[in-house]
Motif scaffolding. Sequence first.
Motif, mmCIF file in Angstrom:
data_model
loop_
_atom_site.group_PDB
_atom_site.id
_atom_site.type_symbol
_atom_site.label_atom_id
_atom_site.label_comp_id
_atom_site.label_asym_id
_atom_site.label_seq_id
_atom_site.Cartn_x
_atom_site.Cartn_y
_atom_site.Cartn_z
ATOM 1 N N PHE A 200 1.375 -0.840 4.278
ATOM 2 C CA PHE A 200 0.579 -0.712 3.399
ATOM 3 C C PHE A 200 -0.832 0.020 3.969
ATOM 4 O O PHE A 200 -1.720 0.714 3.221
ATOM 5 C CB PHE A 200 -0.032 -2.062 2.926
ATOM 6 C CG PHE A 200 0.955 -2.491 1.958
ATOM 7 C CD1 PHE A 200 1.458 -1.880 0.864
ATOM 8 C CD2 PHE A 200 1.603 -3.886 2.300
ATOM 9 C CE1 PHE A 200 2.674 -2.670 0.215
ATOM 10 C CE2 PHE A 200 2.689 -4.415 1.634
ATOM 11 C CZ PHE A 200 3.157 -3.826 0.334
ATOM 12 N N VAL A 201 -1.322 -0.160 5.337
ATOM 13 C CA VAL A 201 -2.519 0.512 5.890
ATOM 14 C C VAL A 201 -2.176 1.835 5.812
ATOM 15 O O VAL A 201 -3.328 2.696 5.577
ATOM 16 C CB VAL A 201 -2.772 0.023 7.161
ATOM 17 C CG1 VAL A 201 -1.936 0.568 8.395
ATOM 18 C CG2 VAL A 201 -4.183 0.220 7.612
ATOM 19 N N ALA A 236 7.773 -0.490 0.483
ATOM 20 C CA ALA A 236 6.133 -0.835 0.438
ATOM 21 C C ALA A 236 5.432 0.303 -0.430
ATOM 22 O O ALA A 236 4.633 0.081 -1.298
ATOM 23 C CB ALA A 236 5.697 -0.432 1.998
ATOM 24 N N ILE A 237 6.172 1.472 -0.574
ATOM 25 C CA ILE A 237 5.490 2.231 -1.649
ATOM 26 C C ILE A 237 5.699 2.025 -2.892
ATOM 27 O O ILE A 237 4.934 2.104 -3.840
ATOM 28 C CB ILE A 237 6.043 3.997 -1.429
ATOM 29 C CG1 ILE A 237 5.504 4.505 0.037
ATOM 30 C CG2 ILE A 237 5.988 4.660 -2.784
ATOM 31 C CD1 ILE A 237 6.219 5.669 0.139
ATOM 32 N N ALA A 240 3.530 -0.838 -3.816
ATOM 33 C CA ALA A 240 2.273 -0.389 -4.169
ATOM 34 C C ALA A 240 2.026 0.259 -5.357
ATOM 35 O O ALA A 240 1.084 0.138 -6.173
ATOM 36 C CB ALA A 240 1.796 0.731 -2.971
ATOM 37 N N ARG A 241 3.262 0.985 -5.673
ATOM 38 C CA ARG A 241 3.219 1.575 -7.331
ATOM 39 C C ARG A 241 3.193 0.605 -8.283
ATOM 40 O O ARG A 241 2.647 0.796 -9.102
ATOM 41 C CB ARG A 241 4.543 2.556 -7.141
ATOM 42 C CG ARG A 241 4.789 3.612 -8.376
ATOM 43 C CD ARG A 241 5.773 4.319 -8.116
ATOM 44 N NE ARG A 241 5.504 5.524 -7.099
ATOM 45 C CZ ARG A 241 6.536 5.577 -6.280
ATOM 46 N NH1 ARG A 241 7.733 4.918 -6.308
ATOM 47 N NH2 ARG A 241 6.388 6.373 -5.343
ATOM 48 N N LYS A 242 4.077 -0.732 -8.154
ATOM 49 C CA LYS A 242 3.965 -1.623 -9.178
ATOM 50 C C LYS A 242 2.745 -2.101 -9.272
ATOM 51 O O LYS A 242 2.556 -2.910 -10.242
ATOM 52 C CB LYS A 242 5.286 -2.508 -8.601
ATOM 53 C CG LYS A 242 6.650 -1.975 -9.056
ATOM 54 C CD LYS A 242 7.802 -3.027 -8.491
ATOM 55 C CE LYS A 242 8.981 -2.252 -8.632
ATOM 56 N NZ LYS A 242 10.161 -3.356 -8.030
ATOM 57 N N GLU A 260 5.935 9.844 -1.320
ATOM 58 C CA GLU A 260 7.110 9.630 -1.019
ATOM 59 C C GLU A 260 7.235 9.636 0.352
ATOM 60 O O GLU A 260 6.525 10.392 1.060
ATOM 61 C CB GLU A 260 8.120 10.108 -1.893
ATOM 62 C CG GLU A 260 7.773 11.817 -2.032
ATOM 63 C CD GLU A 260 8.850 12.411 -2.930
ATOM 64 O OE1 GLU A 260 9.960 12.837 -2.432
ATOM 65 O OE2 GLU A 260 8.324 12.489 -4.159
ATOM 66 N N VAL A 261 8.468 9.365 0.794
ATOM 67 C CA VAL A 261 8.877 9.624 2.124
ATOM 68 C C VAL A 261 10.024 10.927 1.970
ATOM 69 O O VAL A 261 10.795 10.840 1.315
ATOM 70 C CB VAL A 261 9.495 8.313 2.879
ATOM 71 C CG1 VAL A 261 9.992 8.721 4.334
ATOM 72 C CG2 VAL A 261 8.508 7.136 2.648
#
Length: 518
Positions: A200-201, A236-237, A240-242, A260-261
């Motif tokens: 998240f960082v 984690a993405i 974070a999006r939710k 995105e990755v």
Amino acid sequence: MSVKIYIPGDSGALAVGADKVAIRMAEAIAARDLDVEIVRNGSRGLYWLEPMIEVETARGRVAYGPVRPSDVDGLLSSGLLEGSDHPLCLGTTADIPYLKRQTRLTFARCGITDPLSLDDYRSHGGLAGLINAVAMTPAAIVQEVTDSGLRGRGGAGFPTGIKWKTVLETGATQKYIVCNADEGDSGTFADRMIMEGDPFVLIEGMAIAGIAVGASKGYVYTRSEYPHAIRMMTRAIEIARKNNILGPSVLGSGHSFDMEVREGAGAYVCGEETALLESLEGRRGVVRAKPPLPAHKGFLGRPTVVNNVISLASVPIIMDKGADHYRDFGMGRSRGTIPVQIAGNVKHGGLFEAAFGMTLGDLVDDIGGGTASGRPVKAVQVGGPLGAYFPREMFDTPFDYEAFTAKGGLIGHAGIVVFDDTADMLKQARFAFEFCAIESCGKCTPCRIGSTRGVEVIDRIAAGIEPEKQKDLVADLCNTMKFGSLCALGGFTPYPVMSALTHFPDDFKPRQLAEAAE
């Protein structure tokens, strides 16, 4: 109340059996009908003690390690849940000397929180920087990062704020943030630790960067050799999006940013920003000529910020505590902290984050504990496979960009690889040329041809064929590569070669003569 036991899910810990320990712990807890929650945290970075497990007690977390599956029953019987004494007990985690001596800013949560718990992230200061950033103007954010003195932690050491300012001031309907997570240097693992232990960082740092320069899309470009990091970042993405940290209105601010990755095939040259962009666009990773700079024409020809994982992960603490707080650490033009990764033939291999200014000797002898073999340290390579080899006479060099440059070295991604007195520096110089030849994208002649010729010349030195003439040729080749190559792959290969030749001349005696002398 449930007791929490922390068992790292970091791939460094997994490599030495952390999953097996977690499975055995779960079985033993179930068999005893204990009220225990197992949390798979990131690693604290004390890799010689992994798998290192921790238990939450009234006096703080207590650590044990290295733990094997066969140790689990004995630990539980000895009072693990109360943090009782045991031969594997390391004491209160915060008081372990290796951790206590650190200044953890970027890695403040790594190994402490559940990497995929947003609540845990928030309760340990997460999102404070982003909350501050959405209330500021883009120019004010850029100024804060500039004032902090943050420089690129990927190796080049370029001021982050200047790069952001260039992208901010370049007009375009679409801009991008690209995180260079293609961590290919030997002896480096800081990027992976962040992605696996505190994803998240990095998301927060990229979101702040996007708001600062007006970019609405970000990409984390990493390598296929990092499956655990890819999985953690992707999850984690999604979280974070939710939770409105990413999306059309970041934290309800009206600023749009999503990410995105993207997975690369693991070419070393794709750590160079323009080759990375080529790969990200679906082409072969080949270095682009500059100008134009990526800040003007980067991904898909649009203005693009390309920053390393640690650079972006350092931004949230700056936006939370302020530029002055971050700038107070360090020395000279090297401000803040640097996560030094200690590896190779060393007793205490791991990550050590501290302010710039520590000497190389402190890092190797004191913090690293000297060699794992117990033999004398002969050389230390700093900055990955393209970094210079430093002999013990240079161990008083402070960890600082300019100090290393003045002595013919580079900090790079802050990886330190230790060698004892059995290392053959002629072979190491040959390896540098060979590595460059194998990893070269082939675009420029000095890198493509110079590295191949370099291997041949080193072999002639070893064979005793006009050694002095060959050494002069090595120096000439290195000079051509250093100033004629398009990127740092060819341009920095001379660092390990020439430092080995300069500081360890006895290793460059013809092999037949050396063997006869013995």
